[in-house]
Design an enzyme around this catalytic site. Structure first.
Site, PDB file in Angstrom:
ATOM      1  N   ARG A   1     -11.854 -39.729  -8.948  1.00 22.99           N
ATOM      2  CA  ARG A   1     -12.737 -40.674  -8.270  1.00 22.99           C
ATOM      3  C   ARG A   1     -13.801 -39.884  -7.517  1.00 22.99           C
ATOM      4  NH1 ARG A   1     -14.838 -45.695  -8.263  1.00 22.99           N
ATOM      5  NH2 ARG A   1     -14.296 -47.023  -6.488  1.00 22.99           N
TER       6      ARG A   1
ATOM      7  N   THR B   1     -17.362 -51.080 -15.948  1.00 20.59           N
ATOM      8  CA  THR B   1     -16.455 -49.946 -16.066  1.00 20.59           C
ATOM      9  C   THR B   1     -16.092 -49.863 -17.541  1.00 20.59           C
ATOM     10  OG1 THR B   1     -15.666 -50.382 -13.825  1.00 20.59           O
ATOM     11  CG2 THR B   1     -14.205 -49.094 -15.206  1.00 20.59           C
TER      12      THR B   1
ATOM     13  N   SER C   1     -10.595 -48.395  -5.369  1.00 22.88           N
ATOM     14  CA  SER C   1     -10.988 -48.889  -6.684  1.00 22.88           C
ATOM     15  C   SER C   1      -9.961 -49.884  -7.207  1.00 22.88           C
ATOM     16  CB  SER C   1     -11.095 -47.720  -7.669  1.00 22.88           C
ATOM     17  OG  SER C   1     -11.265 -48.166  -8.995  1.00 22.88           O
ATOM     18  N   SER C   2     -10.394 -50.733  -8.144  1.00 19.72           N
ATOM     19  CA  SER C   2      -9.485 -51.652  -8.828  1.00 19.72           C
ATOM     20  C   SER C   2      -9.088 -51.151 -10.219  1.00 19.72           C
ATOM     21  CB  SER C   2     -10.132 -53.041  -8.972  1.00 19.72           C
ATOM     22  OG  SER C   2     -10.273 -53.654  -7.716  1.00 19.72           O
TER      23      SER C   2
ATOM     24  N   GLY D   1     -14.376 -54.682 -12.658  1.00 21.83           N
ATOM     25  CA  GLY D   1     -14.428 -54.720 -11.206  1.00 21.83           C
ATOM     26  C   GLY D   1     -13.171 -55.315 -10.614  1.00 21.83           C
TER      27      GLY D   1
END
Length: 568
Positions: free
Chosen positions: A102, A377, A448-449, A470
């Site tokens: 990340r 993403t 983050s998801s 998301g």
């Protein structure tokens, strides 16, 4: 009348999406099958790159790395070397680990940097400026995973991406539509316009997208590894871009970046082992919490898509997303996260008891809410011939990240700083959240998801799954798992089936158009749910090991154009 080429490609892409929505949200699809190995990505070319790596003797890690670099060329909306992501790995012997690459906040970042001179939150600064760029992690993270588990030479894995960037590739309908839709965002810099327009015009289907500067950046990575990105010429180009546009990243930030290897978060669901990403991903914890709650109800008996099933899933989502917002953040900065409690069976029993079988719960703003994340993403799944498995999710945050292409470097920079909570103590119905766990701090990873996940059955690999989307990612992954385990769907049916999303606040169920019957929706309304129709949710790319013949079933999600499986 002459119909402009770019308008034709855009219209075609939209029409294809409408056709898919009207025909695919149901069971009855036949998955593509491979006897030895498989890779599924959002890009046909990237999937082929991963397959060829395994054909040349590479393993799942090699294929994932090569496909990820290829996607930085062929799927620039989310594939990247200027962003970050998470990788979950399960070796054939059952051992597991994860890699956290990340992005991190630069050293000069502060929790107050999103407040303007008048003391008000500046959303454009938070999401759409060079200040929103976090220190990229993809190159370092992919290299770390390869250094510990890869078989083929590093250079061999980056070379296909170099060739695709240097020689170019034909623009697909999906890419033409995506570039046209994001055209205004590329006006942020001349380098962005130069790279993503065809001599100033929009790219049309069949045009060739050549990215020479990106090819040179990839060559430096191929020859020098992470040093070819975080030091030397590429680092100079990044810092020059940041200085020119008011960003914070400097040479010391780049040189100091380190990916982190973490133990996965694990749980069980109806006898299956769930292996997923720990914080700073909220995905694994929230996913396991929801599965633990749902273990107390008979979803198989209720049936897929029934009002009972959707009610229980939505209520488990409501409770788990509240805990996600309350407690989770970067574990290197937030050391009191109650992860073990949140994924425990007793806590799930307590949460289950709060749900009424016949009445929707109530979400209140005073209890906190989710921060909205961008849906742009991308996820890829890989299984090799030895049954090593990789679930890899990467992102730039918004579609095409910040929109900023590094001049001379040819790659996009992320805007991941937008995933930090902007103002402490301020939570609003529009999506702002004020909990302390995810406030900006130097060197901190933003929550983050992303939820790359691997599932075992009886100690053997069963499933590899993940999705973009998301804040909807966790719920999309949840439903792919439920479809396979509870409803015994094949991989393609599990991907195609209609999806819902509930995230505590806004207090509503989002559901895909044409996915559920009017009677089912009316029954949900009678229970007090607020319903909100949307187009399509996520783009899950999954692999399921057929328990009968051990073949690999691939589930290719066509909610977004371009996805494909490859294998042998």
């Amino acid at each position: 009348m002459v119909f402009p080429r770019h308008l034709f490609s855009t219209t075609l892409s939209v029409l294809l999406a409408i056709v898919w929505l009207s025909t695919s949200l149901s069971a009855g699809s036949i998955p593509e099958r491979f006897s030895s190995c498989a890779v599924v990505t959002q890009s046909e070319l990237a999937s082929q790159v991963g397959r060829d790596v395994m054909r040349d003797g590479g393993n799942a890690i090699d294929a994932a790395v090569a496909s990820a670099f290829a996607m930085a060329v062929t799927h620039p909306a989310a594939g990247n070397i200027g962003g970050g992501g998470f990788l979950v790995y399960r070796a054939a012997d059952g051992s597991t680990t994860t890699y956290d690459f990340r992005e991190v906040a630069p050293r000069s970042a502060t929790a107050e940097m999103w407040i303007d001179e008048d003391g008000k939150y500046d959303r454009d600064r938070h999401h759409s400026s060079a200040l929103a760029v976090g220190v990229p992690g993809s190159v370092a993270g992919l290299h770390l995973a390869w250094s510990e588990h890869g078989k083929l030479p590093w250079k061999r894995l980056v070379e296909p991406a170099i060739q695709l960037a240097d020689e170019g590739f034909e623009v697909t309908p999906g890419l033409a539509h995506s570039l046209a839709e994001s055209h205004d965002r590329f006006k942020i810099s001349q380098a962005s316009l130069d790279q993503f327009t065809n001599n100033g015009e929009l790219f049309a289907v069949g045009d060739r997208l050549v990215q020479k500067d990106l090819a040179r950046s990839l060559e430096r990575i191929a020859l020098e590894g992470p040093a070819g990105f975080y030091e030397g010429k590429t680092a100079d180009l990044i810092v020059e871009q940041m200085q020119a546009m008011g960003g914070l990243i400097d040479h010391e930030d780049l040189k100091a970046y380190r990916p982190v290897q973490r133990s996965p978060v694990t749980g069980t669901y109806r006898g299956h082992k769930i292996i997923s990403m720990p914080p700073p991903s909220s995905g694994g914890v929230t996913l396991i919490q929801m599965l633990n709650i749902l273990e107390h109800v008979n979803l198989r008996e209720f049936g897929a898509g029934s009002a009972n099933s959707l009610h229980w899933m939505a209520e488990s989502m409501r409770l788990a997303y509240l805990d996600r917002a309350r407690h989770l953040g970067d574990p290197d900065f937030v050391d009191d996260q109650p992860v073990e409690l949140l994924i425990s069976k007793p806590y799930a029993q307590e949460q289950h008891s709060k749900i009424s079988p016949e009445q929707a719960g109530v979400s209140e703003i005073k209890q906190i809410q989710m921060l909205q994340e961008s849906p742009e993403t991308t996820h890829l799944s890989v299984v090799d011939g030895q049954r090593n498995a990789v679930a890899l999710t990467t992102t730039l945050e918004y579609s095409y990240g910040s929109g900023i292409v590094v001049a001379g470097g040819g790659f996009l920079l992320n805007n991941e700083m937008g995933d930090f909570n902007p103002v402490e103590g301020v939570t609003t119905l529009t999506g702002q959240i004020g909990s302390q766990a995810n406030l900006t701090a130097p060197g901190k990873r933003m929550l983050s998801s992303m939820t790359p996940t691997i599932v075992e059955r009886d100690g053997e690999l069963l499933m590899v799954t993940g999705s973009p989307g998301g804040r909807t990612i966790i719920n999309t992954v949840l439903q792919t798992i439920i479809n396979v385990i509870d409803h015994e769907m094949n991989a393609q049916d599990a991907v195609n089936y209609g999806r819902i999303h509930q995230q505590w606040l806004p207090d509503r169920i989002q559901y895909e158009r044409n996915a559920f019957s009017p009677d089912t929706l009316n029954l949900l309304l009678e229970r007090g749910h607020v319903l909100d129709q949307l187009g399509a949710q996520g783009s899950a790319q999954i692999i399921v090991v057929d328990p009968k013949n051990k073949e690999l079933q691939t589930g290719v999600d066509h909610r977004r154009p371009g996805a494909a499986a490859a294998g042998f």
